[in-house]
Design a protein around this motif. Sequence first.
Motif, PDB file in Angstrom:
ATOM      1  N   GLN A 330      72.382  85.867  43.796  1.00 36.84           N
ATOM      2  CA  GLN A 330      71.418  84.388  43.574  1.00 36.84           C
ATOM      3  C   GLN A 330      71.605  84.774  42.584  1.00 36.84           C
ATOM      4  N   LEU A 331      71.852  83.455  41.629  1.00 35.08           N
ATOM      5  CA  LEU A 331      71.411  82.751  40.538  1.00 35.08           C
ATOM      6  C   LEU A 331      71.031  81.404  41.214  1.00 35.08           C
ATOM      7  N   GLN A 332      70.235  81.436  39.910  1.00 32.96           N
ATOM      8  CA  GLN A 332      69.260  79.972  40.492  1.00 32.96           C
ATOM      9  C   GLN A 332      69.761  79.019  38.578  1.00 32.96           C
ATOM     10  N   VAL A 333      70.961  78.490  38.334  1.00 36.94           N
ATOM     11  CA  VAL A 333      71.129  78.438  37.186  1.00 36.94           C
ATOM     12  C   VAL A 333      71.270  76.904  36.749  1.00 36.94           C
ATOM     13  N   ASP A 334      71.023  76.315  36.150  1.00 40.74           N
ATOM     14  CA  ASP A 334      70.746  75.191  35.164  1.00 40.74           C
ATOM     15  C   ASP A 334      71.153  74.884  35.066  1.00 40.74           C
ATOM     16  N   LEU A 335      72.252  73.272  35.325  1.00 38.93           N
ATOM     17  CA  LEU A 335      73.208  72.577  34.757  1.00 38.93           C
ATOM     18  C   LEU A 335      72.821  72.039  33.422  1.00 38.93           C
ATOM     19  N   PRO A 336      73.837  72.099  32.638  1.00 35.27           N
ATOM     20  CA  PRO A 336      73.638  71.203  30.796  1.00 35.27           C
ATOM     21  C   PRO A 336      73.131  69.659  31.761  1.00 35.27           C
ATOM     22  N   ASP A 337      72.832  68.971  31.163  1.00 28.74           N
ATOM     23  CA  ASP A 337      72.280  67.646  30.813  1.00 28.74           C
ATOM     24  C   ASP A 337      73.440  66.976  31.459  1.00 28.74           C
ATOM     25  N   GLN A 338      73.573  65.067  32.175  1.00 28.93           N
ATOM     26  CA  GLN A 338      74.164  64.243  31.647  1.00 28.93           C
ATOM     27  C   GLN A 338      75.192  64.193  31.911  1.00 28.93           C
ATOM     28  N   LEU A 339      75.749  65.888  32.561  1.00 32.45           N
ATOM     29  CA  LEU A 339      77.165  65.865  33.625  1.00 32.45           C
ATOM     30  C   LEU A 339      77.492  64.935  34.759  1.00 32.45           C
ATOM     31  N   GLN A 340      78.571  64.721  34.689  1.00 33.17           N
ATOM     32  CA  GLN A 340      78.998  63.617  36.159  1.00 33.17           C
ATOM     33  C   GLN A 340      80.796  64.644  36.159  1.00 33.17           C
ATOM     34  N   GLY A 341      80.912  64.012  37.234  1.00 32.55           N
ATOM     35  CA  GLY A 341      82.519  64.106  37.999  1.00 32.55           C
ATOM     36  C   GLY A 341      82.345  65.973  38.570  1.00 32.55           C
ATOM     37  N   VAL A 342      84.086  65.936  38.942  1.00 30.30           N
ATOM     38  CA  VAL A 342      84.027  67.575  38.798  1.00 30.30           C
ATOM     39  C   VAL A 342      84.712  68.362  38.593  1.00 30.30           C
ATOM     40  N   TYR A 343      83.573  69.436  38.859  1.00 30.77           N
ATOM     41  CA  TYR A 343      84.022  70.787  37.535  1.00 30.77           C
ATOM     42  C   TYR A 343      84.208  71.901  38.591  1.00 30.77           C
ATOM     43  N   LEU A 344      84.882  72.550  37.780  1.00 30.51           N
ATOM     44  CA  LEU A 344      85.435  73.936  38.288  1.00 30.51           C
ATOM     45  C   LEU A 344      84.485  75.128  38.198  1.00 30.51           C
ATOM     46  N   LEU A 345      83.394  75.819  38.929  1.00 34.29           N
ATOM     47  CA  LEU A 345      82.243  76.980  38.806  1.00 34.29           C
ATOM     48  C   LEU A 345      83.067  77.668  39.526  1.00 34.29           C
ATOM     49  N   THR A 346      82.740  79.440  38.219  1.00 31.98           N
ATOM     50  CA  THR A 346      83.537  80.091  38.340  1.00 31.98           C
ATOM     51  C   THR A 346      82.958  81.264  37.775  1.00 31.98           C
ATOM     52  N   VAL A 347      83.004  82.388  38.809  1.00 33.01           N
ATOM     53  CA  VAL A 347      82.031  83.709  39.189  1.00 33.01           C
ATOM     54  C   VAL A 347      83.551  84.824  38.584  1.00 33.01           C
ATOM     55  N   VAL A 348      83.349  85.110  37.275  1.00 33.95           N
ATOM     56  CA  VAL A 348      84.538  86.082  36.725  1.00 33.95           C
ATOM     57  C   VAL A 348      83.563  87.696  36.715  1.00 33.95           C
ATOM     58  N   THR A 349      84.386  88.606  37.457  1.00 34.90           N
ATOM     59  CA  THR A 349      83.764  90.169  37.349  1.00 34.90           C
ATOM     60  C   THR A 349      85.196  90.542  36.794  1.00 34.90           C
ATOM     61  N   GLU A 350      84.657  91.863  37.017  1.00 33.20           N
ATOM     62  CA  GLU A 350      85.620  93.178  36.899  1.00 33.20           C
ATOM     63  C   GLU A 350      86.913  93.118  37.713  1.00 33.20           C
ATOM     64  N   ASP A 351      86.677  92.315  38.857  1.00 32.02           N
ATOM     65  CA  ASP A 351      88.113  92.975  39.450  1.00 32.02           C
ATOM     66  C   ASP A 351      88.742  92.267  40.078  1.00 32.02           C
ATOM     67  N   ASN A 352      87.931  90.589  39.936  1.00 30.71           N
ATOM     68  CA  ASN A 352      88.136  89.116  40.600  1.00 30.71           C
ATOM     69  C   ASN A 352      87.585  88.346  40.237  1.00 30.71           C
ATOM     70  N   ARG A 353      88.431  87.000  40.083  1.00 29.03           N
ATOM     71  CA  ARG A 353      87.115  85.792  39.950  1.00 29.03           C
ATOM     72  C   ARG A 353      87.525  85.338  41.224  1.00 29.03           C
ATOM     73  N   TYR A 354      85.977  84.429  41.295  1.00 31.30           N
ATOM     74  CA  TYR A 354      86.217  83.158  42.809  1.00 31.30           C
ATOM     75  C   TYR A 354      85.794  81.827  42.064  1.00 31.30           C
ATOM     76  N   THR A 355      85.979  80.762  42.392  1.00 28.91           N
ATOM     77  CA  THR A 355      86.101  79.896  41.941  1.00 28.91           C
ATOM     78  C   THR A 355      85.547  78.289  43.203  1.00 28.91           C
ATOM     79  N   LYS A 356      84.744  77.584  42.954  1.00 28.27           N
ATOM     80  CA  LYS A 356      84.569  76.560  44.450  1.00 28.27           C
ATOM     81  C   LYS A 356      84.441  75.400  43.435  1.00 28.27           C
TER      82      LYS A 356
END
Length: 364
Positions: A330-356
Amino acid sequence: MEAQVLALDLSEDENFVIADSLFDKLNLADYYIAQTYINNLDWPYNNLKYWRERAIGAKWRYIIFDLDATLGGVSFAPVEFNSIERALGSFGDDNRHIIIFRKFLENENYRQFFINRYCDLVNTAFSARQFEQSLEKAATRIEKVIPRHFERWSPELNDWEDQIEIVKEYINQRPPFAINQLQEFFELNEQSNIHLNVYPPDAGSIELNSISVREFPFNGVYFEDVPIRIGVKENAGFKFSHWETNRADFDGSSAYNRSFKPAEGDSVTAVFTGNSAFNSLEVYPNPASDRITVNFVLNRRQQIGVFLSDLNGQTKFVLSESKVQAGSHQLQVDLPDQLQGVYLLTVVTEDNRYTKKLILVKPD
């Protein structure tokens, strides 16, 4: 009973067996841990009761009661008060029960058990999160009768709410004071923060000293000169495979049980074999404004990166990069300031990549 225990040299294990046959050693430890953790200053020369069943082989146990002057409820017992020093130090010299407990602590194995049991409880039942949950459940259970209580006894109704907030404040501030005071009283070496995990997430539990850890990831504090014990318990359909750890002494070991002196930053994962269904990536809240929680699961130790991209897949921000063990994270991630809109959050590992997909909005 008292004279028998006091006459024994309990540093000798064969003598400790005799004392153990007279007292419930787990109850004894939990009683002193609880009384000193909640800062009960109306004890041990008052409010002390003990009992045993009228049966052959029954052991003496203590009862905890009358706790209205605890958990920050009185000014003379603040959250930083050192009750373990008060009770087990010179203040307790004339108290027969304190003297008996000191005799138990003469035994090295029991002393280590008591220290680890204290840490086990501070990391679980007495942790700020779990203790506050217990408080809220207790308050919810009786809140319907509180108006009737105040109607009879005539205090202010908001006293009830104020007292709950006082206890909450104590609960949230107490853990580091208690651990530091335990360390000081027993003259222990440095504290060690450890991290435990399992893979797959629902494969089993880790038996840690006196507790069974079932929620992961688990973080706890222990002491580097007091050995801790870990073992595994398999859930149906799974088989323990090996330990994955940043410790060189048992990384890859398939032994079900290990004992070691913890070091700061120790990370240990119990890896199992078997089929499991789980979400590889969870992100919340969504929509989000300034901070998100990212949950993901790894099957082995590997390098990972967390990235924020636009809908074309162009990386805009690197949110986190690290090497982590197998298991749930579980990671607590601070987001960059003043961003708005739809983005892709991706976790990249040595085996896979997962996106939401992640919707970012302005903070209120």
